[in-house]
Design a protein around this motif. Structure first.
Motif, mmCIF file in Angstrom:
data_model
loop_
_atom_site.group_PDB
_atom_site.id
_atom_site.type_symbol
_atom_site.label_atom_id
_atom_site.label_comp_id
_atom_site.label_asym_id
_atom_site.label_seq_id
_atom_site.Cartn_x
_atom_site.Cartn_y
_atom_site.Cartn_z
ATOM 1 N N MET A 121 1.244 4.235 -2.695
ATOM 2 C CA MET A 121 1.075 5.633 -2.305
ATOM 3 C C MET A 121 2.264 6.466 -2.778
ATOM 4 N N HIS A 122 3.458 5.923 -2.595
ATOM 5 C CA HIS A 122 4.651 6.644 -3.016
ATOM 6 C C HIS A 122 4.664 6.836 -4.521
ATOM 7 N N GLN A 123 4.353 5.779 -5.258
ATOM 8 C CA GLN A 123 4.395 5.850 -6.709
ATOM 9 C C GLN A 123 3.368 6.832 -7.263
ATOM 10 N N GLU A 171 9.110 4.335 0.156
ATOM 11 C CA GLU A 171 7.878 4.368 0.955
ATOM 12 C C GLU A 171 7.808 5.701 1.707
ATOM 13 N N LEU A 172 8.309 5.736 2.934
ATOM 14 C CA LEU A 172 8.290 6.945 3.752
ATOM 15 C C LEU A 172 9.709 7.433 3.999
ATOM 16 N N GLN A 173 9.821 8.639 4.558
ATOM 17 C CA GLN A 173 11.139 9.187 4.869
ATOM 18 C C GLN A 173 11.542 8.955 6.316
ATOM 19 N N MET A 174 10.563 8.971 7.219
ATOM 20 C CA MET A 174 10.813 8.781 8.647
ATOM 21 C C MET A 174 9.606 8.119 9.282
ATOM 22 N N TYR A 234 0.827 -1.212 0.000
ATOM 23 C CA TYR A 234 0.000 0.000 0.000
ATOM 24 C C TYR A 234 0.857 1.257 0.000
ATOM 25 N N LEU A 235 1.926 1.241 0.813
ATOM 26 C CA LEU A 235 2.767 2.440 0.902
ATOM 27 C C LEU A 235 3.594 2.647 -0.366
#
Length: 426
Positions: A241-243, A275-278, A237-238
């Motif tokens: 979301m990133h793409q 995905e995420l940065q932090m 899912y993430l």
């Protein structure tokens, strides 16, 4: 690793309800934030993180969202928001929004339609299970106490709510849910915002099969949050979301991830993961938990354990991912009262010590409003003075139902836990 602007950012968290009231209704507003942008910038902050400002019935202080693309009227209007965003950018700062997509309010139009009929196209936007009335699908308990399942007679089913019963969990397995969420995020990015703080984002992927929580077998209290943390499809899912959204904009992202280990954090935020940065991890937040009272305790954090935990995260993520750094926020006690000593002769010294520790670690620091002043916790005289849902539910369970502590002792404990500090006032 490549160097990014968010690695040199200092984030200042604003809880709008308590920050500044400009129209004398007792509630902070967007115009109040605009009035204090010089102050925030002069602190050295480069990013402002806003707690939720969306339309909400406020069962959980705005984390129960009824409309993702409307501003809560008591905070202002969309015109006020656009004025704030422009003013933040004019000050050379960036604005990060709170993103709450594990659940919605039960007053969101999706859920209003979902509970009308099993044939509604929105029914599958949420997580439903069959079970006889009075017998929940599993023994799961909500993070706020009581069952994590709520029965809806209209459809003869239970829906899942890991938090309040007015916060039904979204069904991320449904592609339509994901697409609607990504479209909403993209809409906010097109307005010009600079990032997202993602509320309990590692809970969005639920297990493929629901079974009873074994940790609750002998407990009258507790939460089943760990049963849904870091689920089987969360990275899919993430990455989507990133793409579809995050990679299309120059954003700062941080995900709230309860029950996440250092390896989990690397999987979410590794420099090659997309995905995420932090993430916000909670290992140092749980060091003073009590076996009976949970976080509602006056235990002190063991210094050695704190040093070991902070060092563990610094070492494990070094060169592989990026740390977020924080001592407190809207869900935690004031840092000086919890990790330092808030007696008059030690308050300032404690605040400076904690600030030096935080800002000399590797990572992006997050400062909660008032932390720069060395603010301490507040204790009112009676439970009726509190409005925080977590506080009220814990009081009901520990005092009214279980009689773990008496009312007087509980009020003392509330002095330890500031929680939603809008009640303290600034």
């Amino acid at each position: 690793m490549n160097k990014h602007w968010w690695q040199e950012a200092v984030v200042y968290q604003v809880y709008p309800r308590s920050f500044q009231d400009t129209n004398d209704d007792g509630i902070g507003d967007l115009q109040g934030i605009i009035q204090h942008l010089d102050y925030i910038k002069n602190l050295g902050a480069t990013v402002i993180w806003l707690n939720p400002i969306y339309r909400s019935p406020n069962d959980d202080n705005g984390y129960d969202i009824a409309d993702y693309q409307a501003i809560m009227p008591e905070f202002g209007t969309m015109a006020d928001f656009k004025q704030l965003l422009d003013a933040v950018h004019a000050h050379g700062m960036k604005l990060m929004m709170d993103l709450v997509v594990n659940h919605t309010s039960d007053e969101h139009r999706w859920f209003v339609e979902a509970k009308q009929s099993k044939t509604s196209p929105y029914h599958d936007y949420y997580i439903w299970r069959d079970a006889p009335a009075g017998q929940t699908p599993t023994n799961w308990r909500s993070e706020f106490g009581g069952s994590a399942w709520q029965y809806v007679p209209e459809v003869g089913q239970y829906y899942l709510h890991i938090f309040s019963k007015k916060q039904p969990d979204l069904n991320w397995q449904n592609p339509a849910v994901r697409q609607d969420i990504f479209s909403m995020m993209d809409w906010w990015c097109e307005q010009g915002i600079d990032g997202f703080r993602m509320d309990v984002i590692n809970l969005i992927s639920k297990p493929d099969t629901f079974v009873d929580d074994p940790t609750l077998a002998d407990e009258a209290h507790g939460s089943s949050l760990a049963m849904v943390a870091n689920g089987p499809h969360v990275h899919d899912y993430l990455k989507a979301m990133h793409q579809q959204v995050l990679s299309q904009h120059d954003l700062i992202t941080v995900g709230e991830t309860p029950a996440a280990s250092t390896e989990d954090a690397i999987n979410y935020t590794g420099f090659d993961r997309d995905e995420l940065q932090m993430v916000f991890q909670f290992e140092h937040m749980g060091l003073d938990d009590d076996p009976v009272m949970g976080k509602w305790t006056d235990k002190k954090v063991p210094l050695l354990a704190l040093k070991q935990t902070l060092s563990k995260w610094q070492t494990a993520l070094n060169g592989r991912a990026w740390n977020s750094l924080y001592w407190n926020n809207h869900d935690q006690a004031r840092a000086v009262s919890r990790f330092g000593n808030d007696a008059p002769e030690y308050r300032v010294l404690s605040a400076k010590m904690l600030a030096n520790c935080l800002h000399n670690m590797q990572g992006t620091p997050y400062i909660y409003q008032g932390e720069e002043l060395g603010m301490t916790n507040v204790a009112f005289d009676q439970i009726s003075d509190y409005r925080d849902l977590d506080t009220l539910n814990a009081y009901h369970e520990l005092v009214d139902l279980q009689h773990t502590v008496d009312d007087k002792t509980w009020i003392i404990h509330l002095g330890i836990w500031d929680m939603k500090s809008h009640l303290a006032g600034l």
